[in-house]
Design a protein around this motif. Structure first.
Motif, mmCIF file in Angstrom:
data_model
loop_
_atom_site.group_PDB
_atom_site.id
_atom_site.type_symbol
_atom_site.label_atom_id
_atom_site.label_comp_id
_atom_site.label_asym_id
_atom_site.label_seq_id
_atom_site.Cartn_x
_atom_site.Cartn_y
_atom_site.Cartn_z
ATOM 1 N N VAL A 18 0.850 -1.188 0.000
ATOM 2 C CA VAL A 18 0.000 0.000 0.000
ATOM 3 C C VAL A 18 0.884 1.235 0.000
ATOM 4 N N GLU A 19 0.610 2.178 -0.859
ATOM 5 C CA GLU A 19 1.390 3.408 -0.899
ATOM 6 C C GLU A 19 1.187 4.200 0.398
ATOM 7 N N LYS A 20 2.250 4.881 0.793
ATOM 8 C CA LYS A 20 2.218 5.625 2.050
ATOM 9 C C LYS A 20 1.149 6.720 2.028
ATOM 10 N N SER A 21 1.135 7.483 0.956
ATOM 11 C CA SER A 21 0.177 8.590 0.892
ATOM 12 C C SER A 21 -1.254 8.071 0.881
ATOM 13 N N ARG A 22 -1.481 6.988 0.172
ATOM 14 C CA ARG A 22 -2.832 6.427 0.106
ATOM 15 C C ARG A 22 -3.274 5.897 1.461
ATOM 16 N N MET A 23 -2.341 5.359 2.235
ATOM 17 C CA MET A 23 -2.692 4.825 3.543
ATOM 18 C C MET A 23 -3.165 5.943 4.480
ATOM 19 N N MET A 24 -2.465 7.085 4.470
ATOM 20 C CA MET A 24 -2.872 8.192 5.325
ATOM 21 C C MET A 24 -4.184 8.812 4.854
ATOM 22 N N GLU A 25 -4.405 8.833 3.532
ATOM 23 C CA GLU A 25 -5.697 9.290 3.017
ATOM 24 C C GLU A 25 -6.812 8.363 3.477
ATOM 25 N N LYS A 26 -6.481 7.080 3.531
ATOM 26 C CA LYS A 26 -7.475 6.074 3.934
ATOM 27 C C LYS A 26 -7.973 6.327 5.361
ATOM 28 N N VAL A 27 -7.059 6.603 6.280
ATOM 29 C CA VAL A 27 -7.484 6.788 7.666
ATOM 30 C C VAL A 27 -8.257 8.097 7.816
ATOM 31 N N ASP A 28 -7.878 9.134 7.057
ATOM 32 C CA ASP A 28 -8.619 10.400 7.130
ATOM 33 C C ASP A 28 -10.047 10.227 6.602
ATOM 34 N N GLU A 77 -13.901 10.509 8.721
ATOM 35 C CA GLU A 77 -15.077 11.253 8.267
ATOM 36 C C GLU A 77 -16.279 10.332 8.101
ATOM 37 N N GLU A 78 -16.045 9.142 7.580
ATOM 38 C CA GLU A 78 -17.165 8.207 7.418
ATOM 39 C C GLU A 78 -17.693 7.759 8.771
ATOM 40 N N LEU A 79 -16.796 7.504 9.720
ATOM 41 C CA LEU A 79 -17.242 7.080 11.055
ATOM 42 C C LEU A 79 -18.068 8.177 11.710
ATOM 43 N N LYS A 80 -17.654 9.433 11.581
ATOM 44 C CA LYS A 80 -18.410 10.535 12.169
ATOM 45 C C LYS A 80 -19.819 10.591 11.600
ATOM 46 N N THR A 81 -19.944 10.395 10.279
ATOM 47 C CA THR A 81 -21.274 10.415 9.662
ATOM 48 C C THR A 81 -22.095 9.207 10.100
ATOM 49 N N MET A 82 -21.477 8.030 10.116
ATOM 50 C CA MET A 82 -22.199 6.817 10.513
ATOM 51 C C MET A 82 -22.654 6.892 11.968
ATOM 52 N N VAL A 122 -20.588 6.914 24.552
ATOM 53 C CA VAL A 122 -19.895 6.174 23.503
ATOM 54 C C VAL A 122 -20.900 5.754 22.443
ATOM 55 N N THR A 123 -20.607 6.100 21.193
ATOM 56 C CA THR A 123 -21.381 5.617 20.049
ATOM 57 C C THR A 123 -20.492 4.672 19.264
ATOM 58 N N MET A 124 -20.879 3.419 19.216
ATOM 59 C CA MET A 124 -20.054 2.383 18.591
ATOM 60 C C MET A 124 -20.679 1.936 17.277
ATOM 61 N N VAL A 125 -19.856 1.827 16.250
ATOM 62 C CA VAL A 125 -20.297 1.395 14.924
ATOM 63 C C VAL A 125 -19.451 0.185 14.521
ATOM 64 N N GLU A 126 -20.116 -0.901 14.157
ATOM 65 C CA GLU A 126 -19.442 -2.086 13.633
ATOM 66 C C GLU A 126 -19.900 -2.297 12.193
ATOM 67 N N HIS A 127 -18.946 -2.334 11.266
ATOM 68 C CA HIS A 127 -19.270 -2.457 9.844
ATOM 69 C C HIS A 127 -18.239 -3.378 9.211
ATOM 70 N N LEU A 128 -18.640 -4.598 8.888
ATOM 71 C CA LEU A 128 -17.727 -5.614 8.386
ATOM 72 C C LEU A 128 -18.204 -6.180 7.061
ATOM 73 N N THR A 139 -24.541 7.874 0.053
ATOM 74 C CA THR A 139 -23.881 8.848 0.927
ATOM 75 C C THR A 139 -22.369 8.821 0.776
ATOM 76 N N PHE A 140 -21.792 7.615 0.665
ATOM 77 C CA PHE A 140 -20.335 7.484 0.606
ATOM 78 C C PHE A 140 -19.877 7.021 -0.768
#
Length: 776
Positions: free
Chosen positions: A269-279, A283-288, A467-473, A315-316
């Motif tokens: 995995v490219e370094k830049s793409r990995m950091m974009e992934k977590v960002d 944002e998706e977790l906040k919306t969910m 605590v608001t917990m989201v599980e998405h698998l 939405t995503f």
């Protein structure tokens, strides 16, 4: 419907209503919910002829509960096609009825945005408002009570429509799974080697046992190969060996760069793409975590929140474009599990964040659900002032259920911690991209991929946090034992509600452990605070050891045996060479899971009742016991640790230590015999780490059925479990020391002995609870 109509009018009206709702053109769905954003500007359309309690519009109230597979756009007739529920007669200006076959002109009732918001708020609190509530709401909104009544009826019908759609989706998935199983069985039968004497196929059990053994050996070989590949990869990327996780003297930037290079080399995995992934994941977790309708729809029957998967894709769309394409490609092999739960937790936010970011504390926080947890590498350190804020780390986890019948879930994922503001934190997990195409990782470890999941932690002061917990698998479809197929497929086994209930239970236990002002009635039999803490520590270690011993983790290899009365029993053995917390030697464990038509609370109370212990306990001879200590570890009286004496004989040199835990998702009763002198030293405050214990016990799970009242056995009028559960899934486990020499091997006599104990225990339970003929 109207009370002022004549009998003839009623007859014609009912006939007309029945014909109208039997028309296939009218499909009550959640189109109004999914298009809430569009309708809000124009006002909602009221459908006043729908009555979910009678007539052709009636639907099954026992709609199956689902958690994840919310797919496919909902099609329905436009809301504007619905008509007012007035009479079917046409009257002229003087009010005279000129015929019962002339239809009135349709009337439309559009509600304002404020009216919809008020009724939505009441609906979330009470889907079935009484007459007084409807009257108050109608006066406040300027509507008639009849309009309010039918709005609530329509809303309930809409919710049931999406539940029926989810049920159909699950049934289709189940049919597809059965087709695949049948296809696989036919392929096995076709490839089987025929008998050399008669030419017929050999379908004996020896072939099945041999195949199972070979599969375990192959899996073990794959795991060893994976370790060797990781070691080889470390040699290819020497900068990882100098990672600051092992060399504290390096600079933070050097650490970040070396860890990223290691991560890129291993997982591609490219370094830049990995950091974009977590960002993007944050944002998706906040919306969910914060979105309501139409992304999440709350079930009327169970109160669980159901993800509208079509709305999720909309939405995503940009964030998940690649994932969607991949999901469409593998739609026949995977399914989605999604759930959300919000609750108040008794723990300081900073301490809770630290518990999630440290793999050992995380495992201790969920001891019954996590069998393995490891931080493979720290990809990025947090800020200098706050080590957790901004931290990114690669983790591995194995998630389990307390039964060998359900396979564990193993996964790699990135965990990122971010402070959103002064009061809020986000802990987000997201799986690695394209890991299934990488040769460095065994494909068997990537059957479960985390889409952006995690929790939002908000400080509520006074040591509490929300605590608001989201599980998405995204999970590969695999075979699940019939007993557990329902709760695994509908997402309750590994869903957010189960995680949240466990988190609340453990945080409450820690609060009681640290408290210094426990009332005497909640700390009877132990005189000192040090003795209380030492006893609670021993009980916690006993329950954690029990959960590790009975699950399907790769720590154990289970062999199936059959009891004399048909019980399905799994047996495994292990050797303890030097751990002082367990007896030294060969330990044999036998586990059996079965369904019983009982309320979970009723069965849990049965095991906790010391006066009835002799009705089920086959290990300690069925003697009567007496409690000499009772320590509370939670607000529920069922969460406690007890110490019991056996019988009245002075020759008995052991006491029974019992740990009981219960929450809305699972209950446990774990016990072990402890030497009296050792137990007395623990009660006086001495360290309990060297006390050898070998726990046995029970795990109690609701079976996930919406309702099955005729089969329930309950003896308490206030027991509400009979309204929500069809029965319980009971897992019983027994552990014995077969030989004090670690070099010895289990004998057939020891296997038969542990089999007889667990069979006798299960028989005693069924007899005492009057359900000998209802188990399976």
């Amino acid at each position: 419907m109207g009370a002022d109509m004549s009998n003839n009018n009623n007859t014609n009206r009912l006939a007309f209503t029945k014909d109208f709702f039997s028309s296939p053109a009218l499909s009550l769905t959640l189109a109004g919910i999914f298009r809430r954003g569009e309708v809000a500007e124009k006002g909602d359309v009221e459908m006043e002829e729908v009555d979910d309690g009678s007539g052709g519009a009636r639907r099954d109230d026992t709609a199956a509960e689902v958690s994840s597979e919310n797919s496919g756009p909902v099609r329905s007739r436009s809301d504007d096609d619905c008509f007012d529920g007035g009479g079917a007669h046409d009257e002229n200006e003087d009010g005279v009825d000129h015929g019962c076959h002339v239809k009135r002109r349709k009337k439309y009732h559009r509600h304002t945005t404020e009216q919809i918001r008020e009724m939505e708020a009441l609906f979330k609190e009470s889907p079935h408002p009484d007459e007084k509530q409807r009257q108050q709401l109608s006066k406040r909104l300027g509507l008639s009570p009849r309009q309010v009544k039918f709005w609530f009826q329509n809303r309930r019908t809409q919710i049931k429509a999406i539940q029926e759609r989810h049920e159909n989706t699950l049934l289709k998935a189940e049919m597809e799974k059965l087709r695949e199983e049948i296809k696989g069985m036919r392929e096995i039968c076709r490839k089987k080697v025929g008998c050399p004497n008669c030419g017929t196929a050999d379908a004996g059990e020896d072939h099945v046992a041999f195949t199972t053994t070979e599969q375990l050996r192959i899996k073990n070989a794959k795991l060893k190969a994976e370790v060797e590949k990781l070691r080889a990869a470390l040699g290819k990327y020497p900068q990882a060996a100098a990672s600051p996780s092992y060399s504290p003297g390096n600079e933070q930037e050097t650490r970040k760069r070396s860890c990223l290079d290691f991560y890129t080399g291993i997982f591609g995995v490219e370094k830049s793409r990995m950091m974009e992934k977590v960002d993007e994941a944050v944002e998706e977790l906040k919306t969910m975590a914060t979105a309501g309708d139409p992304l999440w729809v709350r079930s009327v029957e169970s109160g669980r929140q159901i993800l509208n998967y079509d709305e999720y894709l909309k939405t995503f769309h940009f964030n998940n474009n690649n994932n969607n394409n991949n999901s469409n490609t593998h739609s026949l092999k995977t399914h989605i599990e999604a759930s959300r739960e919000t609750a108040l937790v008794f723990m300081d936010p900073s301490r809770l964040v630290q518990s999630f970011m440290d793999e050992n504390q995380w495992k201790e926080m969920f001891p019954f659900m996590i069998s393995k947890a490891a931080t493979v590498d720290v990809i990025c350190n947090g800020e200098a002032a706050n080590l957790n804020n901004g931290a990114v780390q690669l983790m591995f986890a194995e998630v389990q259920m307390l039964t060998p019948l359900v396979p564990t879930r193993e996964m790699y994922f990135i965990r990122h911690c971010k402070q959103l503001d002064a009061e809020q934190w986000a802990i987000v997990d997201v799986s690695i991209e394209n890991i299934e195409d990488n040769n460095n990782i065994d494909a068997s470890l990537v059957k479960y991929r985390k889409r952006p999941s995690g929790c939002i932690i908000k400080d509520e002061s006074n040591g509490h946090c929300k605590v608001t917990m989201v599980e998405h698998l995204e999970c590969e479809k695999n075979k699940v034992h019939n007993l557990y197929r329902n709760i695994v497929n509908n997402g309750t086994a590994f869903g957010a509600r189960h995680w949240m209930a466990t988190l609340q239970l453990q945080c409450e236990r820690l609060a009681f452990f640290m408290a210094t002002n426990i009332p005497m009635k909640d700390s009877a039999g132990v005189a000192t605070l040090a003795g209380r803490k030492s006893t609670l520590n021993l009980a916690q270690r006993m329950s954690s050891s029990f959960s590790q011993a009975i699950a399907a983790s790769s720590y154990q290899t289970w062999t199936k045996v059959v009891g004399k009365t048909g019980e399905d029993i799994r047996v495994c053995s292990r050797k303890n060479l030097s751990d002082p917390g367990e007896p030294i030697g060969v330990i044999l464990c036998a586990v059996s899971s079965l369904w019983l038509p009982l309320s979970p609370h009723l069965l849990f109370d049965f095991f906790r009742d010391e006066s009835r212990r002799n009705q089920w306990d086959a290990m300690f001879g069925g003697d009567k016991v007496k409690s000499i200590a009772n320590l509370a570890k939670g607000q529920d009286r069922g969460n406690s640790v007890t110490i019991q004496t056996i019988g009245s004989k002075e020759s008995n040199n052991i006491w029974i230590l019992q740990d009981s835990s219960t929450n809305s998702s699972e209950s446990m009763v774990v016990y072990s015999g402890v030497d009296i002198s050792s137990m007395q030293s623990v009660m006086s405050g001495c360290d309990s780490g060297s006390v050898a214990i070998l726990p046995s016990g029970f795990s109690i799970l609701p079976d996930g059925a919406d309702s099955r009242p005729p089969l329930l056995i309950t003896r308490r009028k206030d027991d509400k479990a009979s309204d929500n559960h069809g029965g319980v899934l009971l897992t019983a486990a027994v552990q014995i020391l077969t030989d004090t020499s670690p070099s010895a091997k289990p004998t057939m006599e020891s296997i038969e002995y542990v089999k007889s104990i667990i069979c006798c225990t299960l028989k005693n339970i069924r007899t005492s609870m009057c359900c000998e003929d209802d188990w399976y």
